[in-house]
Design a protein around this motif. Structure first.
Motif, PDB file in Angstrom:
ATOM      1  N   ARG A  83     -47.186 -19.575 -13.864  1.00 32.67           N
ATOM      2  CA  ARG A  83     -47.179 -21.009 -14.132  1.00 32.67           C
ATOM      3  C   ARG A  83     -47.784 -21.840 -13.012  1.00 32.67           C
ATOM      4  NH1 ARG A  83     -41.023 -21.824 -16.091  1.00 32.67           N
ATOM      5  NH2 ARG A  83     -40.680 -20.127 -14.631  1.00 32.67           N
ATOM      6  N   TRP A  84     -48.249 -21.208 -11.952  1.00 35.11           N
ATOM      7  CA  TRP A  84     -48.753 -22.034 -10.848  1.00 35.11           C
ATOM      8  C   TRP A  84     -50.229 -21.813 -10.596  1.00 35.11           C
ATOM      9  CZ3 TRP A  84     -50.632 -19.484  -6.553  1.00 35.11           C
ATOM     10  CH2 TRP A  84     -50.196 -18.163  -6.351  1.00 35.11           C
ATOM     11  N   THR A  85     -50.876 -22.858 -10.141  1.00 33.66           N
ATOM     12  CA  THR A  85     -52.292 -22.820  -9.791  1.00 33.66           C
ATOM     13  C   THR A  85     -52.475 -23.539  -8.457  1.00 33.66           C
ATOM     14  OG1 THR A  85     -52.957 -22.839 -12.104  1.00 33.66           O
ATOM     15  CG2 THR A  85     -54.618 -23.457 -10.485  1.00 33.66           C
ATOM     16  N   LEU A  86     -53.001 -22.830  -7.464  1.00 33.13           N
ATOM     17  CA  LEU A  86     -53.265 -23.406  -6.156  1.00 33.13           C
ATOM     18  C   LEU A  86     -54.763 -23.282  -5.892  1.00 33.13           C
ATOM     19  CD1 LEU A  86     -50.207 -21.879  -4.256  1.00 33.13           C
ATOM     20  CD2 LEU A  86     -50.425 -24.158  -5.209  1.00 33.13           C
ATOM     21  N   ASP A  87     -55.444 -24.414  -5.819  1.00 35.31           N
ATOM     22  CA  ASP A  87     -56.899 -24.445  -5.902  1.00 35.31           C
ATOM     23  C   ASP A  87     -57.628 -24.246  -4.572  1.00 35.31           C
ATOM     24  OD1 ASP A  87     -56.401 -27.032  -8.261  1.00 35.31           O
ATOM     25  OD2 ASP A  87     -57.068 -24.998  -8.696  1.00 35.31           O
ATOM     26  N   PHE A  88     -56.932 -24.428  -3.477  1.00 34.68           N
ATOM     27  CA  PHE A  88     -57.605 -24.505  -2.184  1.00 34.68           C
ATOM     28  C   PHE A  88     -56.991 -23.489  -1.234  1.00 34.68           C
ATOM     29  CE2 PHE A  88     -58.155 -26.546   2.041  1.00 34.68           C
ATOM     30  CZ  PHE A  88     -59.532 -26.744   2.029  1.00 34.68           C
ATOM     31  N   ARG A  89     -57.817 -22.721  -0.565  1.00 33.16           N
ATOM     32  CA  ARG A  89     -57.302 -21.735   0.401  1.00 33.16           C
ATOM     33  C   ARG A  89     -57.835 -22.071   1.788  1.00 33.16           C
ATOM     34  NH1 ARG A  89     -58.225 -15.180   0.172  1.00 33.16           N
ATOM     35  NH2 ARG A  89     -58.551 -14.888   2.407  1.00 33.16           N
ATOM     36  N   LEU A  90     -56.939 -21.972   2.759  1.00 31.91           N
ATOM     37  CA  LEU A  90     -57.279 -22.264   4.142  1.00 31.91           C
ATOM     38  C   LEU A  90     -56.742 -21.138   5.014  1.00 31.91           C
ATOM     39  CD1 LEU A  90     -58.372 -24.265   6.271  1.00 31.91           C
ATOM     40  CD2 LEU A  90     -56.120 -25.359   6.239  1.00 31.91           C
ATOM     41  N   ASP A  91     -57.612 -20.501   5.786  1.00 33.01           N
ATOM     42  CA  ASP A  91     -57.223 -19.433   6.698  1.00 33.01           C
ATOM     43  C   ASP A  91     -57.362 -19.899   8.139  1.00 33.01           C
ATOM     44  OD1 ASP A  91     -56.643 -17.415   4.772  1.00 33.01           O
ATOM     45  OD2 ASP A  91     -58.802 -17.139   4.467  1.00 33.01           O
ATOM     46  N   THR A  92     -56.329 -19.626   8.942  1.00 37.46           N
ATOM     47  CA  THR A  92     -56.347 -19.906  10.372  1.00 37.46           C
ATOM     48  C   THR A  92     -55.928 -18.618  11.084  1.00 37.46           C
ATOM     49  OG1 THR A  92     -54.031 -20.598  10.533  1.00 37.46           O
ATOM     50  CG2 THR A  92     -55.638 -22.278   9.849  1.00 37.46           C
ATOM     51  N   PRO A  93     -55.898 -18.595  12.414  1.00 36.30           N
ATOM     52  CA  PRO A  93     -55.555 -17.348  13.097  1.00 36.30           C
ATOM     53  C   PRO A  93     -54.230 -16.722  12.668  1.00 36.30           C
ATOM     54  CG  PRO A  93     -56.529 -18.865  14.653  1.00 36.30           C
ATOM     55  CD  PRO A  93     -56.376 -19.617  13.368  1.00 36.30           C
ATOM     56  N   HIS A  94     -53.226 -17.546  12.276  1.00 38.16           N
ATOM     57  CA  HIS A  94     -51.912 -16.998  11.943  1.00 38.16           C
ATOM     58  C   HIS A  94     -51.429 -17.362  10.546  1.00 38.16           C
ATOM     59  CE1 HIS A  94     -51.915 -17.353  16.428  1.00 38.16           C
ATOM     60  NE2 HIS A  94     -51.458 -16.122  16.316  1.00 38.16           N
ATOM     61  N   LEU A  95     -52.249 -18.068   9.767  1.00 37.35           N
ATOM     62  CA  LEU A  95     -51.792 -18.609   8.485  1.00 37.35           C
ATOM     63  C   LEU A  95     -52.779 -18.314   7.369  1.00 37.35           C
ATOM     64  CD1 LEU A  95     -50.851 -22.147   9.809  1.00 37.35           C
ATOM     65  CD2 LEU A  95     -49.191 -20.401   9.144  1.00 37.35           C
ATOM     66  N   ARG A  96     -52.240 -18.160   6.175  1.00 40.19           N
ATOM     67  CA  ARG A  96     -53.039 -18.187   4.949  1.00 40.19           C
ATOM     68  C   ARG A  96     -52.351 -19.171   4.013  1.00 40.19           C
ATOM     69  NH1 ARG A  96     -55.685 -12.968   2.640  1.00 40.19           N
ATOM     70  NH2 ARG A  96     -57.091 -13.657   4.302  1.00 40.19           N
ATOM     71  N   ILE A  97     -52.995 -20.298   3.795  1.00 39.93           N
ATOM     72  CA  ILE A  97     -52.406 -21.383   3.017  1.00 39.93           C
ATOM     73  C   ILE A  97     -53.098 -21.483   1.667  1.00 39.93           C
ATOM     74  CG2 ILE A  97     -52.066 -23.889   2.906  1.00 39.93           C
ATOM     75  CD1 ILE A  97     -51.784 -23.907   5.912  1.00 39.93           C
ATOM     76  N   TYR A  98     -52.302 -21.482   0.607  1.00 38.23           N
ATOM     77  CA  TYR A  98     -52.783 -21.749  -0.752  1.00 38.23           C
ATOM     78  C   TYR A  98     -52.250 -23.118  -1.145  1.00 38.23           C
ATOM     79  CZ  TYR A  98     -53.689 -16.722  -0.848  1.00 38.23           C
ATOM     80  OH  TYR A  98     -54.128 -15.449  -0.561  1.00 38.23           O
ATOM     81  N   SER A  99     -53.143 -24.018  -1.522  1.00 39.33           N
ATOM     82  CA  SER A  99     -52.747 -25.420  -1.609  1.00 39.33           C
ATOM     83  C   SER A  99     -53.236 -26.107  -2.871  1.00 39.33           C
ATOM     84  CB  SER A  99     -53.294 -26.177  -0.388  1.00 39.33           C
ATOM     85  OG  SER A  99     -53.036 -27.559  -0.495  1.00 39.33           O
ATOM     86  N   ALA A 100     -52.359 -26.979  -3.401  1.00 37.10           N
ATOM     87  CA  ALA A 100     -52.740 -27.901  -4.464  1.00 37.10           C
ATOM     88  C   ALA A 100     -52.693 -29.342  -3.973  1.00 37.10           C
ATOM     89  CB  ALA A 100     -51.808 -27.727  -5.667  1.00 37.10           C
ATOM     90  N   VAL A 101     -52.521 -29.540  -2.675  1.00 36.91           N
ATOM     91  CA  VAL A 101     -52.513 -30.892  -2.105  1.00 36.91           C
ATOM     92  C   VAL A 101     -53.901 -31.191  -1.563  1.00 36.91           C
ATOM     93  CG1 VAL A 101     -50.084 -30.625  -1.514  1.00 36.91           C
ATOM     94  CG2 VAL A 101     -51.819 -30.186   0.229  1.00 36.91           C
ATOM     95  N   PRO A 102     -54.209 -32.446  -1.215  1.00 40.26           N
ATOM     96  CA  PRO A 102     -55.539 -32.766  -0.695  1.00 40.26           C
ATOM     97  C   PRO A 102     -55.905 -31.898   0.512  1.00 40.26           C
ATOM     98  CG  PRO A 102     -54.348 -34.772  -1.217  1.00 40.26           C
ATOM     99  CD  PRO A 102     -53.375 -33.653  -1.386  1.00 40.26           C
ATOM    100  N   PRO A 103     -57.152 -31.459   0.609  1.00 42.95           N
ATOM    101  CA  PRO A 103     -57.553 -30.580   1.715  1.00 42.95           C
ATOM    102  C   PRO A 103     -57.226 -31.135   3.099  1.00 42.95           C
ATOM    103  CG  PRO A 103     -59.266 -30.607   0.041  1.00 42.95           C
ATOM    104  CD  PRO A 103     -58.252 -31.640  -0.367  1.00 42.95           C
ATOM    105  N   GLY A 104     -57.333 -32.451   3.267  1.00 45.95           N
ATOM    106  CA  GLY A 104     -57.021 -33.028   4.572  1.00 45.95           C
ATOM    107  C   GLY A 104     -55.575 -32.806   4.976  1.00 45.95           C
ATOM    108  N   LEU A 105     -54.660 -32.918   4.010  1.00 44.88           N
ATOM    109  CA  LEU A 105     -53.251 -32.679   4.297  1.00 44.88           C
ATOM    110  C   LEU A 105     -53.015 -31.200   4.576  1.00 44.88           C
ATOM    111  CD1 LEU A 105     -50.343 -33.572   4.537  1.00 44.88           C
ATOM    112  CD2 LEU A 105     -50.153 -33.473   2.025  1.00 44.88           C
ATOM    113  N   ALA A 106     -53.701 -30.325   3.839  1.00 48.90           N
ATOM    114  CA  ALA A 106     -53.559 -28.888   4.090  1.00 48.90           C
ATOM    115  C   ALA A 106     -54.034 -28.539   5.504  1.00 48.90           C
ATOM    116  CB  ALA A 106     -54.339 -28.097   3.047  1.00 48.90           C
ATOM    117  N   ARG A 107     -55.128 -29.132   5.930  1.00 48.75           N
ATOM    118  CA  ARG A 107     -55.625 -28.859   7.288  1.00 48.75           C
ATOM    119  C   ARG A 107     -54.656 -29.403   8.345  1.00 48.75           C
ATOM    120  NH1 ARG A 107     -60.577 -30.546   4.695  1.00 48.75           N
ATOM    121  NH2 ARG A 107     -61.895 -28.722   4.296  1.00 48.75           N
TER     122      ARG A 107
END
Length: 286
Positions: free
Chosen positions: A13-37
């Protein structure tokens, strides 16, 4: 950051459109990219602070994989997903949780979904829950510690890391003010032994218990030029199995001696600060 392939970003039931990888994180996000960063930068700062604070005392290990974070933009999807992943009764008032079984951090967004939670509040909740995730994945010996130490340390990180950016003027700051007021009112009859023996925080005392635990951890790490910090960290390093009040007193000191010092610390450090922030109605505290 990149866009996920459909097969990567859809599950039930979930859809997360944006993925952000950092040295210690893998973020799957449905919030605005700026907030995810912004979330990623704050959590990376927290991970570094956690290592500085507990690295030697808790013999932290390296996480074998990035911390996984799901950021949701609507209420129904957040609650349905965390239930799907095994959280039986997610807290309706605090849309964020860490699930030890899945090793995933789930955080809901403000706006229409959570009208009482701003993006700032979302960041602070995520920092709190990341504290629990790091206890589990980096310092497993302390995961399952007494509730006052688990929640007090997580709240300490939330204020120490995210608080520098967003606390003044936010709902979380005002909620903390309310908690400190409750704590101040209860100081004459406050029992640290009762707090430290509590099995869970719930009901009408929850706000007071969270505020007291946060203030107690702050006291243990900073009061009297850090006098109690080494003993507190030794107490944490002795977990699990030694989370009793007697084990604490052996490493830090007798509660009967610490209680009056703690009460003075609350009055001198925390109580004056609440007068400078707006109350629930937006007016400065008198």
């Amino acid at each position: 950051a990149d866009r996920l392939r459909d097969a990567d970003r859809k599950s039930g039931r979930w859809t997360l459109d944006f993925r952000l990888d950092t040295p210690h994180l893998r973020i799957y996000s449905a919030v605005p990219p700026g907030l995810a960063r912004r979330m990623a930068a704050t959590l990376e700062s927290e991970i570094a602070a956690y290592h500085r604070l507990y690295g030697k005392a808790l013999a932290l290990r390296q996480s074998p994989k990035p911390f996984t974070v799901f950021l949701f933009a609507d209420r129904a999807t957040y609650f349905n997903t965390v239930k799907d992943y095994g959280v039986p009764e997610p807290d309706d008032r605090t849309p964020g949780c860490y699930n030890a079984r899945t090793q995933i951090l789930y955080v809901g967004h403000g706006g229409e979904a959570f009208p009482r939670q701003s993006p700032d509040e979302m960041v602070i909740n995520a920092v709190h829950e990341m504290g629990h995730a790091m206890d589990h994945l980096l310092a497993e010996r302390v995961f399952g510690m007494p509730v006052w130490a688990a929640e007090g340390r997580a709240e300490y990180l939330a204020y120490a890391i995210a608080g520098r950016q967003v606390l003044p003027g936010t709902l979380r700051r005002r909620t903390t003010n309310a908690g400190i007021r409750l704590l101040q009112e209860s100081l004459p009859t406050l029992s640290l032994a009762a707090l430290m023996n509590a099995r869970d925080f719930e009901g009408g005392e929850k706000t007071r218990q969270y505020a007291t635990s946060w203030a107690w951890v702050h006291f243990l790490l900073h009061a009297e030029q850090g006098r109690y910090a080494p003993g507190f960290k030794r107490y944490l390093s002795g977990l699990p199995g030694k989370g009793t009040v007697s084990a604490f007193e052996q490493e830090v000191g007798r509660l009967s001696d610490l209680e009056p010092r703690f009460k003075r610390y609350v009055e001198e450090v925390f109580v004056p600060g609440i007068r400078s922030y707006p109350d629930e109605g937006g007016q400065p505290n008198k």
